[in-house]
Design a protein around this motif. Structure first.
Motif, PDB file in Angstrom:
ATOM      1  N   TYR A 273      -4.210  27.771 -10.811  1.00 26.97           N
ATOM      2  CA  TYR A 273      -3.043  28.510 -10.267  1.00 26.97           C
ATOM      3  C   TYR A 273      -3.527  29.834  -9.661  1.00 26.97           C
ATOM      4  O   TYR A 273      -4.569  29.905  -9.044  1.00 26.97           O
ATOM      5  CB  TYR A 273      -1.992  28.754 -11.354  1.00 26.97           C
ATOM      6  CG  TYR A 273      -1.746  27.575 -12.265  1.00 26.97           C
ATOM      7  CD1 TYR A 273      -0.967  26.507 -11.843  1.00 26.97           C
ATOM      8  CD2 TYR A 273      -2.313  27.503 -13.534  1.00 26.97           C
ATOM      9  CE1 TYR A 273      -0.742  25.406 -12.661  1.00 26.97           C
ATOM     10  CE2 TYR A 273      -2.093  26.401 -14.358  1.00 26.97           C
ATOM     11  CZ  TYR A 273      -1.313  25.365 -13.917  1.00 26.97           C
ATOM     12  OH  TYR A 273      -1.099  24.298 -14.730  1.00 26.97           O
ATOM     13  N   TYR A 274      -2.719  30.891  -9.897  1.00 27.07           N
ATOM     14  CA  TYR A 274      -3.199  32.261  -9.748  1.00 27.07           C
ATOM     15  C   TYR A 274      -3.117  32.877 -11.134  1.00 27.07           C
ATOM     16  O   TYR A 274      -2.224  32.520 -11.925  1.00 27.07           O
ATOM     17  CB  TYR A 274      -2.322  33.042  -8.772  1.00 27.07           C
ATOM     18  CG  TYR A 274      -2.690  32.847  -7.317  1.00 27.07           C
ATOM     19  CD1 TYR A 274      -4.021  32.882  -6.901  1.00 27.07           C
ATOM     20  CD2 TYR A 274      -1.714  32.666  -6.349  1.00 27.07           C
ATOM     21  CE1 TYR A 274      -4.366  32.712  -5.574  1.00 27.07           C
ATOM     22  CE2 TYR A 274      -2.054  32.496  -5.010  1.00 27.07           C
ATOM     23  CZ  TYR A 274      -3.396  32.520  -4.634  1.00 27.07           C
ATOM     24  OH  TYR A 274      -3.742  32.351  -3.321  1.00 27.07           O
ATOM     25  N   PRO A 275      -4.003  33.819 -11.452  1.00 30.29           N
ATOM     26  CA  PRO A 275      -4.004  34.345 -12.819  1.00 30.29           C
ATOM     27  C   PRO A 275      -2.710  35.066 -13.160  1.00 30.29           C
ATOM     28  O   PRO A 275      -1.984  35.522 -12.274  1.00 30.29           O
ATOM     29  CB  PRO A 275      -5.152  35.360 -12.811  1.00 30.29           C
ATOM     30  CG  PRO A 275      -5.954  35.064 -11.609  1.00 30.29           C
ATOM     31  CD  PRO A 275      -5.044  34.413 -10.618  1.00 30.29           C
ATOM     32  N   SER A 276      -2.450  35.169 -14.445  1.00 31.34           N
ATOM     33  CA  SER A 276      -1.351  35.992 -14.943  1.00 31.34           C
ATOM     34  C   SER A 276      -1.994  36.928 -15.962  1.00 31.34           C
ATOM     35  O   SER A 276      -1.977  36.675 -17.159  1.00 31.34           O
ATOM     36  CB  SER A 276      -0.301  35.083 -15.584  1.00 31.34           C
ATOM     37  OG  SER A 276       0.784  35.853 -16.018  1.00 31.34           O
ATOM     38  N   LEU A 277      -2.599  37.996 -15.452  1.00 27.03           N
ATOM     39  CA  LEU A 277      -3.401  38.866 -16.322  1.00 27.03           C
ATOM     40  C   LEU A 277      -2.494  39.686 -17.243  1.00 27.03           C
ATOM     41  O   LEU A 277      -1.421  40.105 -16.837  1.00 27.03           O
ATOM     42  CB  LEU A 277      -4.249  39.825 -15.484  1.00 27.03           C
ATOM     43  CG  LEU A 277      -5.212  39.210 -14.464  1.00 27.03           C
ATOM     44  CD1 LEU A 277      -6.050  40.303 -13.817  1.00 27.03           C
ATOM     45  CD2 LEU A 277      -6.115  38.163 -15.119  1.00 27.03           C
TER      46      LEU A 277
ATOM     47  N   LEU B  71      -8.946  23.876 -13.575  1.00 26.02           N
ATOM     48  CA  LEU B  71      -8.630  24.308 -12.214  1.00 26.02           C
ATOM     49  C   LEU B  71      -7.637  23.331 -11.602  1.00 26.02           C
ATOM     50  O   LEU B  71      -7.267  22.343 -12.225  1.00 26.02           O
ATOM     51  CB  LEU B  71      -9.888  24.493 -11.348  1.00 26.02           C
ATOM     52  CG  LEU B  71     -10.997  23.453 -11.351  1.00 26.02           C
ATOM     53  CD1 LEU B  71     -10.562  22.203 -10.650  1.00 26.02           C
ATOM     54  CD2 LEU B  71     -12.227  24.025 -10.644  1.00 26.02           C
ATOM     55  N   ASN B  72      -7.173  23.635 -10.391  1.00 28.21           N
ATOM     56  CA  ASN B  72      -6.196  22.764  -9.719  1.00 28.21           C
ATOM     57  C   ASN B  72      -6.784  22.167  -8.453  1.00 28.21           C
ATOM     58  O   ASN B  72      -7.743  22.705  -7.888  1.00 28.21           O
ATOM     59  CB  ASN B  72      -4.958  23.529  -9.249  1.00 28.21           C
ATOM     60  CG  ASN B  72      -4.193  24.182 -10.363  1.00 28.21           C
ATOM     61  OD1 ASN B  72      -3.934  25.367 -10.315  1.00 28.21           O
ATOM     62  ND2 ASN B  72      -3.843  23.407 -11.363  1.00 28.21           N
ATOM     63  N   ALA B  73      -6.164  21.096  -8.024  1.00 27.03           N
ATOM     64  CA  ALA B  73      -6.460  20.541  -6.707  1.00 27.03           C
ATOM     65  C   ALA B  73      -5.281  20.834  -5.798  1.00 27.03           C
ATOM     66  O   ALA B  73      -4.189  21.142  -6.262  1.00 27.03           O
ATOM     67  CB  ALA B  73      -6.668  19.044  -6.824  1.00 27.03           C
TER      68      ALA B  73
END
Ligand code: PLP
Length: 576
Positions: free
Chosen positions: A148-152, A505-507
């Motif tokens: 995805y994108y991180p959620s820090l 990870l994602n595709a």
């Protein structure tokens, strides 16, 4: 006494059941008679006692602090233990598997089917957290999490959330908690300055201001509502013979096929047609010509183009729509230009990335998620507006006209934030932003963002140096890559990575015809060794893939698995 009778009647009911089993037709009344209860009493006894619990205890006996759920001494003790638990969790997060190894429905088998009647020890709850909940967690802040994108998050932000929960205010108006409103105005102004956003987004500007929502979806929906009302108002001024719903039915908004799928959901929420402009092969951002052509086509059909969502960092490849090209068109056509910078917006804290935002001065609204790269826990999405008054029309304030609200806000600098969003109630989210800004400083945030980009650069270098792989794109911490082979082979690799479970990870699939590829992005917990680990896992799984000779049916099965995976990802994550 009543309770004693209840218990005896309950016992009698059991007897009666047994009696029935033994062939008695009227076991209950016999048993009641044996207990000396007449039928009126028995009817009373049969009513549930609202103060008794299933285990025979009474609420009056229950040892619970009804003010705060547990007594203060226990809270101090277990609260400190919880801080230690959180610190241990984040410090040692890399020791846990990044992805849970559980099947759908796993938790239902582990937990009781109903809530406990009697209070339980918090220690017991925490035992269950570790043994039952944690095994089902996907660890978003794990060094091997690249999806995805991180959620820090960060300790200052966690503490900000804790304090916000303790204060527990629902700050929908100024008086509902003055500091909640005023801190929100201040941190938003701080962010405008720190990111060098246009000064018309400042609370001190003539018409602009900013607000903190929960998610980008919500912020974008709010802007679409505002834009809808603005466009209908404009239309009715020029076409007084027309009506509100006639204008409504003519509205059309735009995005590209790369814009996050929230735009499609939002358009359907508000009942508006959306045109997803399909980009030609090899392109992932819009250009002026395509946009103008679409607008002209729609106007010729009697439609009202009213809103476009430009991307500042798309989800599939972190690409940027050229806002400086489409912005002037929006200005002259009075089309609301919203910029979705959910992930990439935070990079504007670093001066070197600001050239990417050329044209932002044309935007009516700009939104980014501090809960992605700014170390502020989910949920937190900041929305900056050129003209706040438009929102008040869009959200249809009943009591005061938008103009009056605007006057109050601009004269006193105090917004009533309930008029800036869809829900009435709102959390004190500014606190966690303030804690992060003060504890990390802008220098700390920039250091973290640059580290993030360096990790992606390192990954791209490793991939690029290996003849087996090709790097498709590298942008602000996101790398897209594939094995130099068919889509089916890449899909197989992705499935192997999922099954292997050491990294996550994602595709994604973009283009026309679509190309299948993998996405790689890091959390702030990842160091170079973790990036090397991820590369080595991908490399070794690729070797395993190559050593397998697949039959045609196996390839077909894998392809189906890939399509299911993609569909599931889209459903769950809206990636791509
Ligand atoms: C570019 C982009 N826009 C919008 C969204 C939706 O964000 P939210 O979950 O805050 O609604 C995402 C989600 O990751 C995203 O990547």
């Amino acid at each position: 006494m009543y309770s004693k009778m209840k218990k005896e009647a309950a016992a009698a009911a059991v007897v009666s059941q047994n009696g029935s089993l033994n062939g008695s037709q009227n076991g209950l009344s016999h048993s009641m008679a044996a207990l000396g209860l007449d039928s009126a009493e028995s009817a009373k006894a049969a009513l549930p006692d609202p103060t008794a619990d299933e285990n025979g205890g009474e609420e009056n006996d229950v040892k619970v602090d009804i003010k705060r759920g547990m007594d203060t001494a226990t809270f101090r003790r277990v609260g400190k233990q919880m801080v230690d638990y959180v610190a241990d969790y984040l410090e040692n997060i890399g020791d846990r598997p990044v992805l849970p190894n559980v099947q759908p429905g796993y938790l239902r088998d582990l937990l009781p089917g109903a809530a406990p009647e009697r209070p339980e020890d918090f220690e017991k709850v925490m035992e269950d957290v570790e043994s039952k909940i944690m095994p089902g967690i996907t660890h978003w802040n794990h060094p091997n999490f690249h999806a995805y994108y991180p959620s820090l998050n960060s300790y200052p932000s966690i503490l900000g959330d804790l304090l916000s929960s303790a204060i527990g205010c629902v700050g929908f108006s100024w008086i509902a908690s003055p500091a909640a409103t005023e801190l929100e105005v201040i941190v938003c102004d701080w962010m405008v300055k720190a990111m060098d956003l246009p000064s018309h987004f400042l609370s001190t500007s003539e018409t602009g201001g900013a607000v903190i929502h929960g998610t980008a979806t919500e912020s974008t929906l709010t802007c679409m509502l505002a834009a809808r009302e603005r466009a209908i108002k404009d239309w009715l001024k020029e076409h007084p013979e027309s009506g509100y719903f006639d204008a409504f039915s003519r509205l059309v908004c735009y995005s590209t096929d790369q814009t996050h799928s929230m735009i499609v959901r939002n358009a359907s929420f508000i009942g508006i047609e959306i045109r997803r402009l399909h980009l030609p092969e090899g392109r992932t951002s819009l250009n002026r010509k395509e946009f103008v052509q679409a607008v002209e086509e729609d106007k010729a059909k009697g439609r009202i183009p009213f809103f476009v969502c430009g991307s500042f960092g798309t989800t599939s490849s972190c690409d940027f729509d050229p806002v400086e090209e489409i912005g002037p068109v929006c200005m002259s056509e009075r089309i609301w230009l919203h910029i979705d910078a959910a992930y990439a917006g935070a990079f504007l804290f670093c001066p070197e990335y600001r050239p990417l935002m050329r044209g932002i001065e044309y935007a009516d609204s700009f939104n980014f998620n501090p809960h992605k790269m700014m170390h502020v826990n989910f949920d937190c999405s900041a929305l900056f507006l050129r003209c706040v008054e438009d929102l008040f029309d869009g959200l249809k304030e009943d009591l005061l006209s938008g103009l009056k609200l605007m006057k109050i806000f601009k004269e006193q600098g105090i917004p009533d934030y309930r008029h800036w969003e869809i829900p009435l109630g709102r959390r004190f989210r500014a606190l966690k932003i303030w804690f992060v800004l003060r504890s990390m400083g802008l220098q700390g945030l920039r250091k973290s963002l640059r580290h993030h980009v360096q990790m992606a650069d390192h990954f791209a270098e490793r991939m690029g140096a290996d003849p087996e792989f090709e790097v498709l794109t590298k942008s602000l911490g996101l790398v897209t890559f594939r094995v130099k082979d068919t889509d089916a082979v890449n899909a197989l690799l992705y499935n192997l990575i999922c099954d292997d479970g050491r990294i996550h990870l994602n595709a994604a699939e973009t283009g026309n015809p679509p190309t299948y590829y993998l996405r790689f992005v890091c959390t702030s917990h990842a160091e170079q060794k973790d990036v090397d680990f991820a590369f080595d896992v991908i490399k070794s799984l690729t070797a395993r893939l190559r050593s397998r000779r697949l039959s045609l049916s196996e390839v077909q099965a894998e392809r189906e698995k890939m399509l299911n995976n993609l569909a599931q990802q889209r459903r769950i994550t809206s990636t791509g």
